[in-house]
Write an enzyme that holds these catalytic residues in place. Structure first.
Site: not given
Ligand code: CMC
Length: 434
Positions: A311, A369
Site C-alpha cells: 500500500h 483487498d
Molecule cells: N508484490 C511484490 N512487490 C511489490 C508489491 C507487491 N504486491 N507491491 C510493491 N512491491 C514492491 C515494488 O516492486 C517496489 O520494489 P522496488 O522498490 O524494488 O522497485 C516496492 O515494493 C515499492 O512499490 P511501489 O510500486 O513503488 O509502491 P506504490 O506505493 O507506488 O504502490 C501499490 C502501492 C498498492 C500500487 C502496490 O503495492 C501494488 O501494486 N500492490 C498490488 C495491488 C494491490 O493490492 N492494490 C490494492 C491497494 S489497497 C486498495 C486500494 O487502494 O484500492
C-alpha cells in the site's frame, strides 16, 4: 524551518540567489504541510512530485490515515469501532455530515436514501445497449455517467439543495446500477429495489432474487457485506478520490465526477485488486505452489506482483485487512465452509510473505483487498462483481470529498505543472523535404 515576526512558522528555500519564505501549517493530527503556492511566482521553479508521494492536494476534515501506525479514522472515529458497532448507512451519514446521527436523523436519512433507490425506467434501455459479456465496471462507468442525462434537477454544483439530492441519489442508486449490470451479464431479469430491506440486504436481493421464487437475504451475509462496505467507504486522497476532486474542480456535474472515480477505481493497482487477488489465489490453487509465486513476486524481471499486498500509505499493517481477515473466518465458519481451499492458500501465502525478507524490507502487508474477495466469493458473487461492490461502498467517500471541495474557498481548477523533457523549439519542414 524558522519563525517569522507574525509567529507564522516558515520554511526557507534558497534557489540560486533567491530566498523564499514558505508558510508551514499544522493539521489537527499528522505531519505539517509547507505551502508552496507562491514558489513559482517568487523563485521561478516548480516542485517535482510525480505520483504525489509528498504532496497534500487539499485541506480535508473527513478521513485520517496514519500509515506507520496502521490507523484509519472516519471523522475521528477508528475504523475498528465503526466496523464492529456501526452500519454502512450510519457511516454514510457520518462521512457526509461530519457527526454520527441521532435516532431521528438516522431514520430520516434512511428514509431519504430508500426513496431514491429506483432508476428512471428509461435507464433500462441504456443497459440493454451493452454487450452481455461487458465487465460490470464498464457498464457502471457508462450508466453512472449517463445519470447526468436523466436527473437534470441535481446538476448545479452551486446549489446546496441540488448537491444534497445528487449525493442521496448516488448512494441510493449505485447498488441498483451494479446489481442490474450483474443481472444483465447473466441474462436474468432486472430485480427492482425493495425498500423494506436494509441497504446491504436490498443489494443481495437485487443480485440474487429471481421473479419466479421468493428470496430472503441471509442475515449473516448481509451483515458481512455491510461491514465490507464500511471498510471501503472512504480512504482520503487515494487515486479515485483525487480523480473525482480533479474532475469536480472544473465544475463538472457530480454524476460525471463519480463516473470518473469509478473508471479510476477499476485499475488492478487500486479497486481492481480484489478481483485480481482472488483470481491469483485460485491460480496458485494449492499451498505447495506458493513458493513459486513468492519467487515471481520478488523477481525484478517478472511484472507479477502479489495482488492484495502493499500500500502507498500503510507501512505497518492495513487495519481494514485485519478486520476483513476476521470477517472471512467468521463468514466461512458460519457457512460451514471454513476449509475453503482459497482461504487456506491466502493464509499460508500471508504467513510465508510476512516472514520473507523482501516483503519485510519493503514493508509489504496484506491490504483490504486480500481477504475481501474470499468473503464475496463465499456469498456467491463472481469475481467481476468485486470491484463494483467496492465502487458502491466508496461512492459515499467520493461524494463527501466532492462536497467538501465544492465549498472550499481555496478551491480552483486543479492544474499540475510538469518538467518538460521533449524537443526544444524547431521549425516545421514540409513533407517533401523530410
Ligand atoms: N508484490 C511484490 N512487490 C511489490 C508489491 C507487491 N504486491 N507491491 C510493491 N512491491 C514492491 C515494488 O516492486 C517496489 O520494489 P522496488 O522498490 O524494488 O522497485 C516496492 O515494493 C515499492 O512499490 P511501489 O510500486 O513503488 O509502491 P506504490 O506505493 O507506488 O504502490 C501499490 C502501492 C498498492 C500500487 C502496490 O503495492 C501494488 O501494486 N500492490 C498490488 C495491488 C494491490 O493490492 N492494490 C490494492 C491497494 S489497497 C486498495 C486500494 O487502494 O484500492
Amino acid at each position: 524551518m524558522g519563525t517569522d515576526m507574525s509567529d507564522q512558522r516558515t520554511a526557507t528555500l534558497t534557489v540560486g540567489n533567491t530566498r523564499v519564505e514558505l508558510p508551514i501549517y499544522s493539521p489537527t493530527i499528522g505531519p505539517d504541510v509547507i505551502d508552496i503556492r507562491k514558489l513559482y511566482a517568487e523563485a521561478d521553479v516548480f516542485t517535482f512530485d510525480p505520483s504525489f508521494t509528498s504532496t497534500a492536494s487539499c485541506d480535508s476534515a473527513i478521513t485520517y490515515i496514519d500509515g506507520d501506525k496502521g490507523e484509519l479514522y472516519y471523522r475521528g472515529y477508528p475504523i475498528e469501532q465503526l466496523a464492529e458497532q456501526s452500519h454502512h448507512l450510519e457511516v454514510c451519514y457520518l462521512l457526509l455530515y461530519g457527526e454520527l446521527p441521532n435516532a431521528a436523523q438516522m431514520r430520516d436519512f434512511e428514509n431519504r436514501v430508500t426513496r431514491h433507490t429506483m432508476l428512471h425506467e428509461q435507464i433500462q434501455y441504456f443497459f440493454r445497449g451493452f454487450r452481455r459479456d461487458a465487465h460490470p465496471m464498464a457498464t457502471m462507468v457508462g450508466v453512472v455517467g449517463a445519470l447526468s442525462a436523466f436527473y437534470h434537477d441535481s446538476l448545479d454544483n452551486n446549489d446546496p439543495w441540488q448537491r444534497e439530492v445528487a449525493a442521496i441519489r448516488m448512494i441510493a442508486k449505485l447498488p441498483t446500477i451494479a446489481a442490474w449490470a450483474y443481472k444483465y451479464s447473466i441474462g436474468q431479469p432486472f430485480i427492482y429495489p425493495k425498500n423494506s430491506l436494509s441497504y446491504s440486504e436490498n443489494f443481495l436481493h437485487m443480485c440474487f432474487a429471481v421473479p419466479a421464487e421468493d428470496y430472503t437475504p441471509n442475515p449473516v451475509l448481509a451483515k458481512a457485506l455491510d461491514r465490507i462496505m464500511m471498510l471501503h467507504a472512504d480512504h482520503e486522497q487515494n487515486a479515485s478520490t483525487s480523480t473525482v476532486r480533479l474532475a469536480g474542480s472544473s465544475g463538472a456535474n457530480p454524476f460525471a465526477c463519480i463516473a470518473a472515480g469509478i473508471a479510476c477505481l477499476w485499475g488492478p493497482a487500486h479497486g481492481g485488486a480484489n478481483q485480481a487477488c482472488l483470481e491469483m489465489l485460485r491460480e496458485i490453487g494449492t499451498v505447495d505452489r506458493i513458493p513459486e509465486y513468492i519467487r515471481r513476486a520478488k523477481d525484478k524481471d517478472d511484472p507479477f506482483r502479489l495482488m492484495g499486498f502493499g500500500h502507498r500509505v500503510y507501512k505497518n499493517f492495513d487495519p481494514r485487512a485485519q478486520v476483513m481477515k476476521q470477517s472471512a473466518d467468521e463468514v466461512l465458519g458460519l457457512l460451514g465452509i471454513e476449509n475453503n481451499p482459497t482461504l487456506r492458500v491466502a493464509k499460508e501465502l500471508e504467513r510465508i510473505a510476512l516472514e520473507d525478507e523482501y516483503f519485510i524490507s519493503k514493508k509489504l502487508y496484506p491490504n483490504v483487498d486480500f481477504y475481501s474477495g474470499i468473503i464475496l466469493d463465499a456469498m456467491g458473487f463472481p469475481t467481476s462483481m468485486f470491484t463494483p461492490i467496492f465502487a458502491i461502498s466508496r461512492t459515499v467517500g467520493w461524494i463527501s470529498q466532492w462536497r467538501e471541495m465544492v465549498v472550499d474557498k481555496d478551491q480552483r481548477i486543479g492544474r499540475p505543472r510538469q518538467r518538460y523533457i521533449g524537443p526544444t523549439r524547431r521549425d516545421y519542414t514540409p513533407v517533401e523535404s523530410r
